[in-house]
Design an enzyme around this catalytic site. Structure first.
Site, mmCIF file in Angstrom:
data_model
loop_
_atom_site.group_PDB
_atom_site.id
_atom_site.type_symbol
_atom_site.label_atom_id
_atom_site.label_comp_id
_atom_site.label_asym_id
_atom_site.label_seq_id
_atom_site.Cartn_x
_atom_site.Cartn_y
_atom_site.Cartn_z
ATOM 1 C CD GLN A 1 -0.953 4.577 2.745
ATOM 2 O OE1 GLN A 1 -2.081 5.001 3.447
ATOM 3 N NE2 GLN A 1 0.071 4.184 3.079
ATOM 4 N N GLY B 1 0.815 -1.169 0.043
ATOM 5 C CA GLY B 1 -0.110 0.082 0.056
ATOM 6 C C GLY B 1 0.805 1.432 0.054
ATOM 7 C CG ASP B 2 3.213 2.492 3.399
ATOM 8 O OD1 ASP B 2 2.522 3.564 3.371
ATOM 9 O OD2 ASP B 2 3.597 1.817 4.396
ATOM 10 C CG LEU B 3 6.390 -0.580 -1.111
ATOM 11 C CD1 LEU B 3 6.934 -1.930 -1.195
ATOM 12 C CD2 LEU B 3 7.716 0.364 -1.072
#
Length: 410
Positions: free
Chosen positions: A212, A180-182
């Site tokens: 996100q 989700g962050d990446l």
């Protein structure tokens, strides 16, 4: 673009671009790191009394009684660092003065936070109309969910990814990295560069709004159209693809390999390589569409592949077929780091940190032939460049900087 501020310029595709990185933890800092790798002057802005929490994340590189977070080092290489306390009038004023000369600002606070502080996009755009303001958040800057707190797992859950991952007989499973962050990082970089090009051509900056959850939804491949077209809800299928076959994990003599020879070309090559060329012409399984049928695959195709692989080691299979077929050993991170192929692509690099020596971390996957990335500049100590940045970019003299420090604004 600021070329004559006195700030250090680094060579690269983004040389001369000035970025204020107010973000914390991963999605925003990684966005800034990528821009820094390609020559942007990225200035990490931290609260002097509440710095980026990842400065305390493991693993730790130790030198005597000093320690350095390897996590922080990996996502903040190449940046200058300053401290500003945005809860103070002087800190907010300093940010406005810096933003007036910057090209890009990155933040990943909960939507509304910067506005409450009086330094949101509209305020900063009045000072600098060409500013590209990139805001990364859980649910985005608009909508009924915008104020909800969010982490990576929030995005994986809310974006549908958990429901698609895991063994069919078990519960949903989180993807084993912070996807989700990446995902938000990569879309933020893309959006930032798109907006930067527009600003350079027109003088008009804009708000880049990356969520996100949105980013995860965009990574669910065919799940959305499967539902909107056929009403089919994606389910967790373990190591198998929902419909592409063969395309999954198979056991071998000493471990597991991925085998993905699902196209007609690769299926024919596999049959020839494993000594059963006649299977490629079998009328029940001679086309990709036929092999996609789950019943046919389970009855005719999967047993054949299992037989081909079971008596051979992973190394034997990769040596035999790796250059011909999509057949890959399932490697551990240790295997990946020590793989000569990883070194050939400079995907594990040693970044020299004064006092600590080289810290090995992942490299830059974007390979540019004319303006390659520079990953050699280490992450800096908290506030290490405060004075030089405020002098060069905001035009403050040493007396003003000393006053800010005495007031606790830096």
């Amino acid at each position: 673009m600021i070329a004559d501020t006195g700030l250090p310029l680094r060579p690269g595709a983004l040389t001369g671009i000035v970025v204020l990185d107010l973000s914390r933890v991963l999605a925003g800092p990684y966005c800034g790191q990528i821009l820094a790798d390609f020559g942007a002057t990225v200035i990490k802005v931290e609260n002097p009394r509440d710095p980026d929490v990842t400065r305390g994340f493991p693993p730790y590189v130790r030198a005597g009684d000093q320690e350095l977070s390897g996590y922080f080092a990996q996502y903040n290489r190449g940046k200058l660092t300053i401290t500003l306390d945005l809860s103070t009038d002087d800190g907010r004023a300093a940010l406005c003065d810096l933003a007036a000369k910057a090209d890009i600002l990155i933040e990943n606070f909960r939507p509304g936070t910067m506005d409450k502080l009086g330094v949101g996009y509209e305020t900063l755009a009045e000072r600098n109309p060409r500013l590209v303001y990139t805001a990364i958040s859980g649910y985005g800057q608009t909508g009924s969910r915008r104020r909800r707190p969010a982490f990576d797992s929030t995005a994986q859950a809310a974006g549908g990814l958990w429901s698609m991952n895991g063994d069919p007989a078990g519960p949903p499973v989180r993807v084993g990295t912070v996807l989700g962050d990446l995902a938000a990082t990569l879309f933020a970089v893309t959006g930032t560069l798109l907006a930067l090009r527009h600003a350079e051509g027109t003088g008009q900056g804009q708000l880049v709004d990356v969520a996100q959850v949105d980013s995860v939804i965009a990574l669910t491949e065919n799940a959305v159209v499967n539902y909107t077209v056929d009403g089919e809800v994606a389910r967790h299928t373990g190591n198998r693809h929902p419909w592409v076959r063969p395309y999954e994990l198979f056991p071998c003599k000493d471990g597991h390999v991925f085998f993905g020879a699902y196209t007609d070309k690769f299926w024919r090559l596999a049959c020839e390589l494993f000594g059963e060329a006649e299977l490629a012409a079998d009328p029940e399984i001679d086309t990709m569409r036929k092999r996609f049928d789950e019943a046919v695959y389970e009855r005719r195709v999967r047993p054949v592949i299992a037989r081909w692989l079971a008596g051979r080691t992973a190394a034997e299979l990769e040596e035999m077929a790796g250059d011909v077929l999509p057949l890959t050993v399932v490697k551990t991170v240790k295997d990946v780091v020590e793989d000569p192929g990883t070194a050939e692509r400079d995907m594990v690099v040693g970044v020299e940190h004064p006092g600590f020596g080289p810290v090995r971390m992942f490299g830059q996957p974007i390979k540019l032939s004319a303006t390659p990335a520079d990953v050699s500049v280490p992450a800096a100590d908290l506030g290490q460049h405060t004075d030089v940045v405020l002098r060069a970019l905001a035009g403050y003299d040493q007396d003003k900087i000393a006053g800010l420090r005495a007031a606790g604004a830096i």
